[in-house]
Design an enzyme around this catalytic site. Sequence first.
Site, short mmCIF file in Angstrom:
data_model
loop_
_atom_site.label_atom_id
_atom_site.label_comp_id
_atom_site.label_asym_id
_atom_site.label_seq_id
_atom_site.Cartn_x
_atom_site.Cartn_y
_atom_site.Cartn_z
N SER A 142 80.59 -4.89 95.12
CA SER A 142 80.37 -6.19 95.76
C SER A 142 79.07 -6.79 95.23
O SER A 142 78.16 -6.04 94.84
CB SER A 142 80.22 -6.00 97.27
OG SER A 142 79.73 -7.19 97.87
N TYR A 155 75.93 -1.08 104.03
CA TYR A 155 76.98 -1.60 103.12
C TYR A 155 76.38 -1.86 101.74
O TYR A 155 76.93 -1.42 100.72
CB TYR A 155 77.56 -2.89 103.71
CG TYR A 155 78.69 -3.49 102.91
CD1 TYR A 155 79.97 -2.95 102.96
CD2 TYR A 155 78.49 -4.63 102.12
CE1 TYR A 155 81.02 -3.50 102.23
CE2 TYR A 155 79.54 -5.18 101.39
CZ TYR A 155 80.80 -4.62 101.45
OH TYR A 155 81.83 -5.19 100.73
N1 LIG Z 1 86.32 -9.47 101.45
C1 LIG Z 1 85.19 -9.67 100.80
O1 LIG Z 1 84.56 -10.74 100.92
C2 LIG Z 1 84.65 -8.60 99.89
C3 LIG Z 1 83.55 -8.95 99.08
C4 LIG Z 1 83.05 -7.99 98.21
C5 LIG Z 1 83.62 -6.74 98.17
N2 LIG Z 1 84.67 -6.43 98.98
C6 LIG Z 1 85.23 -5.10 98.87
O2 LIG Z 1 86.60 -5.18 98.60
C7 LIG Z 1 87.27 -4.02 99.09
C8 LIG Z 1 88.46 -4.46 99.91
O3 LIG Z 1 87.96 -5.15 101.05
P1 LIG Z 1 88.78 -6.25 101.82
O4 LIG Z 1 87.86 -7.35 102.09
O5 LIG Z 1 90.07 -6.50 101.17
O6 LIG Z 1 88.94 -5.49 103.22
P2 LIG Z 1 90.19 -4.96 104.03
O7 LIG Z 1 91.25 -6.00 104.12
O8 LIG Z 1 89.64 -4.39 105.28
O9 LIG Z 1 90.78 -3.79 103.08
C9 LIG Z 1 90.23 -2.52 103.05
C10 LIG Z 1 91.30 -1.58 102.53
O10 LIG Z 1 90.74 -0.28 102.45
C11 LIG Z 1 91.55 0.62 103.23
N3 LIG Z 1 90.71 1.67 103.78
C12 LIG Z 1 89.65 1.56 104.63
N4 LIG Z 1 89.17 2.76 104.94
C13 LIG Z 1 89.94 3.68 104.27
C14 LIG Z 1 89.96 5.09 104.18
N5 LIG Z 1 89.09 5.85 104.86
N6 LIG Z 1 90.89 5.67 103.39
C15 LIG Z 1 91.77 4.93 102.69
N7 LIG Z 1 91.82 3.59 102.74
C16 LIG Z 1 90.92 2.98 103.52
C17 LIG Z 1 92.17 -0.28 104.30
O11 LIG Z 1 93.36 0.27 104.87
P3 LIG Z 1 93.35 1.25 106.16
O12 LIG Z 1 92.31 0.72 107.09
O13 LIG Z 1 94.75 1.20 106.68
O14 LIG Z 1 93.00 2.60 105.64
C18 LIG Z 1 92.52 -1.48 103.44
O15 LIG Z 1 93.67 -1.25 102.68
C19 LIG Z 1 86.21 -3.24 99.87
O16 LIG Z 1 85.71 -2.20 99.05
C20 LIG Z 1 85.14 -4.27 100.14
O17 LIG Z 1 83.87 -3.69 100.30
C21 LIG Z 1 85.20 -7.33 99.84
#
Ligand SMILES: NC(=O)c1ccc[n+]([C@@H]2O[C@H](COP(=O)([O-])OP(=O)(O)OC[C@H]3O[C@@H](n4cnc5c(N)ncnc54)[C@H](OP(=O)(O)O)[C@@H]3O)[C@@H](O)[C@H]2O)c1
Length: 257
Positions: A142, A155
């Site tokens: 990120s 984070y």
């Molecule tokens: N959204 C943003 O603005 C943003 C910005 C920068 C970076 N990111 C990064 O992008 C990635 C995806 O985030 P997102 O925003 O798409 O969030 P999200 O919709 O909450 O997706 C997170 C994913 O990770 C899985 N997950 C969480 N804990 C887990 C575990 N212990 N084991 C296996 N799977 C797990 C979740 O499924 P389950 O909960 O069912 O396991 C889900 O599939 C993350 O690494 C986040 O830090 C997001």
Amino acid sequence: MTKRHFNKAWVVGGSTGIGRALALELARHGVDVVVSARGAESLAAVLRDGVDLPGKLHAVPIDVTDRTATQRAAGEAAALLGRIDLCVSCAGTHLPLGAKNFDAEKFRRLVDVNLMGTVHVLESVMADFIERRSGHIAVVSSVAGYRGLPSSTGYGATKAALINMCESLKFDLDRAGVKLQLIDPGFVATPLTARNNFPMPFLMEADAAARQFYRGLLSDRFEVTFPKRFTWQLKLLRCLPYAAYFPIVRRMTRALS
Ligand SMILES: NC(=O)c1ccc[n+]([C@@H]2O[C@H](COP(=O)([O-])OP(=O)(O)OC[C@H]3O[C@@H](n4cnc5c(N)ncnc54)[C@H](OP(=O)(O)O)[C@@H]3O)[C@@H](O)[C@H]2O)c1
């Protein structure tokens, strides 16, 4: 842009948000995908949403905090696909942590999922990729890992660690013929950011993010960021001396809260 060299992908953290949108985008382009995450229901929903796409979707449930289970899941994914060409490590979570609510247990949770979870995923595919002298790994970090931001002690620390780890791994993986990319998104509308109670600049939809993610995977760039209008500002901030960085970020984030 280079020719696509992957047809079989394992997307970890592919049940919701960015990972889900990327899995469907890959399948739209004819890539067979195994999606992994903890929630069986949301994994089944991805398979339903992608049923008519050219690429075939499979699900393998996984908790990335469990090292043995992650290795087993990588084996299952490889068996379903024949081989893994592309491994996307996208599982992550966010808990706001500042000085007032500083809490070791919450910090540990962020480290376990975001950092050690990614380490487990990489460990489960890397030796095979090195032996084959092929394969492609994409690690989702990120822009929050560039420098310290308010409420982001845990984070941000995990994401900074991922950036540093990837920079370090790149030296060896380049020599081993394995492609490594670092994906640094800005704000994307997902269940993770839905919890934020502040206006998020340049917030983009997950499908738009996935299209840029996919294009980035076809490029030779080490780092893939989106949306550019936001991430270049953070790249500039990253270069500033502390004497300028702290007052500017204080002013910017005061306006957001
Ligand atoms: N959204 C943003 O603005 C943003 C910005 C920068 C970076 N990111 C990064 O992008 C990635 C995806 O985030 P997102 O925003 O798409 O969030 P999200 O919709 O909450 O997706 C997170 C994913 O990770 C899985 N997950 C969480 N804990 C887990 C575990 N212990 N084991 C296996 N799977 C797990 C979740 O499924 P389950 O909960 O069912 O396991 C889900 O599939 C993350 O690494 C986040 O830090 C997001």
